[in-house]
Scaffold this active site. Sequence first.
Site, mmCIF file in Angstrom:
data_model
loop_
_atom_site.group_PDB
_atom_site.id
_atom_site.type_symbol
_atom_site.label_atom_id
_atom_site.label_comp_id
_atom_site.label_asym_id
_atom_site.label_seq_id
_atom_site.Cartn_x
_atom_site.Cartn_y
_atom_site.Cartn_z
ATOM 1 N N HIS A 224 0.842 -1.210 0.000
ATOM 2 C CA HIS A 224 0.000 0.000 0.000
ATOM 3 C C HIS A 224 0.875 1.256 0.000
ATOM 4 C CE1 HIS A 224 -3.191 -2.851 1.422
ATOM 5 N NE2 HIS A 224 -3.852 -2.155 0.528
ATOM 6 N N HIS B 218 1.360 1.586 -5.775
ATOM 7 C CA HIS B 218 0.045 0.919 -5.868
ATOM 8 C C HIS B 218 -1.004 1.933 -6.324
ATOM 9 C CE1 HIS B 218 -3.617 -1.231 -4.876
ATOM 10 N NE2 HIS B 218 -3.924 -0.362 -3.923
ATOM 11 N N HIS C 256 -7.149 6.629 -3.135
ATOM 12 C CA HIS C 256 -8.025 5.669 -2.456
ATOM 13 C C HIS C 256 -7.378 4.963 -1.264
ATOM 14 C CE1 HIS C 256 -5.796 2.580 -4.589
ATOM 15 N NE2 HIS C 256 -6.374 1.688 -3.811
ATOM 16 N N ASP C 257 -6.041 4.950 -1.182
ATOM 17 C CA ASP C 257 -5.371 4.286 -0.048
ATOM 18 C C ASP C 257 -4.415 5.238 0.663
ATOM 19 O OD1 ASP C 257 -6.343 1.691 0.207
ATOM 20 O OD2 ASP C 257 -5.075 0.921 -1.410
ATOM 21 N N ASP D 228 -8.672 -1.731 -8.117
ATOM 22 C CA ASP D 228 -7.967 -1.941 -6.848
ATOM 23 C C ASP D 228 -7.469 -3.378 -6.694
ATOM 24 O OD1 ASP D 228 -6.946 -1.125 -4.421
ATOM 25 O OD2 ASP D 228 -8.810 -1.468 -3.317
HETATM 26 ZN ZN ZN Z 1 -5.797 -0.158 -2.889
#
Ligand code: ZN
Length: 470
Positions: free
Chosen positions: A171, A175, A211-212, A321
């Site tokens: 993460h 990514h 998103h992360d 994802d």
């Molecule tokens: Zn992700």
Amino acid sequence: MRDSSLGGQVGVCPDEAPRSPVWGPLRMPPVTCGGLSLALELPALIRQLRAAWRARRGGHLGPERSQASTWVEAEKEEEVEEVKHDIEDRSAHLEADGRLNTGHAGVLLVERRGSYPLIDLRILKSNSLVTLLCHLFNVYGLIHHFQLDMVKLHRFLGMVQEDYHSQNPYHNAVHAADVTQAMYCYLKEPKLAEQLSPLDVFLGLMAAAAHDVDHPGVNQPFLIKTRHHLASLYQNTSVLESHHWRSTVGMLRESGLLSHLPADMSQDIEQQLGSLILATDISRQNEFLLTFREHLDNQDLDLQLASHRHFILQIALKCADVCNPCRVWELSRQWSERVCEEFYRQGDLERKFDLEISPLCNQQADSVPAIQTGFISYIVEPLFEEWHRFTEPSLLSRTMMGHLHKNKARWSRLRYAHTPPDTQTHPSAEEPQPEGARARTRMRDLDSDPHCSFGYQCHVEPQSGSGPAL
Ligand SMILES: [Zn+2]
């Protein structure tokens, strides 16, 4: 790309300021960054951005810069100089904030905005997420369409990239760039591309990139059992996803990227980003999958409707994802090993602090092939089978399914190659079944499968599932 929400064609520069039937006319593009032309190709754009940053610093590259004998040397010197300036700038800023510490080996350590305490400033040289997003925004004409200030955009993207933890094996900002690249490909699907508005594309790319953000490298159960402040803050529900979203909103506001837009428009963007990012919570997989399947069965998806397009963006982001097993083996394998390494690190932490070791996090018991075959069977394959159906199917979708099946078979061979024959139990998903029936069978099988440890809501049956409202 459709043009229903904000007016103006994406990819060209209309003569008039874009108008919105919902939010009214937008302001004319601000002249920023030394009068940058927003229609530049990427290399020219980056060169001008660099020049603008240098001008703002009031600096120059020094006498040795002009002595560079080749273009390559000049580029290298420029890059080194730029990283140096970047670190100096950020260090000065952080010193002013009282947040800078010097760690061992002279590494600059900075308290992060959210969940993890340290950041190694050397990662800033890796700029893939910023470069990719600047490029895609330029390709889609989003900078012009939303009249974005290039300096603010660069600042926002820099903050997002910086807030990913480079020490996470999986993460991290790479990514995020990987998911953004996949999202871009899915937005280009013929079934979807013509229907998307500039706002849809903007939201899809932004959500993929962020998103992360600030992912701590451990999962939600770990945060709950260690009573992490984020678990309390978000009441043990979609803890990480809520944090990614709220961090993104914080950075949007801090950078002022949307400050020129009407308040209701920027609030709407923030909410829609939240809805997209929260959809990546793997524990909500069933909810989305069942709704998606129902729509495809009933053939009632209407991409003229903003709510239906938003749902497809959620599905596309979920696909992006978890799309690693749909890439070629060599790439897929590396991502698989990285995510397992992150799981194992969590397991090591749990062991160290006498906590129960979470499922999939025990390196001695959970092999990479076993984790990957489960992940593909329970999460990736059911989702991509429906995406494949949605695209009718496209060339990209067929290619991805080909990689997925090959990679799954390869992990399966690796898994059973190291399992004693008397303990081998092949999952039902491995057996040949009619096309379309496999995913449904797997979903029923989840209830009784002890390997289902992906936070999947196994007990929800298709008939009783309540999908997201459209
Ligand atoms: Zn992700």
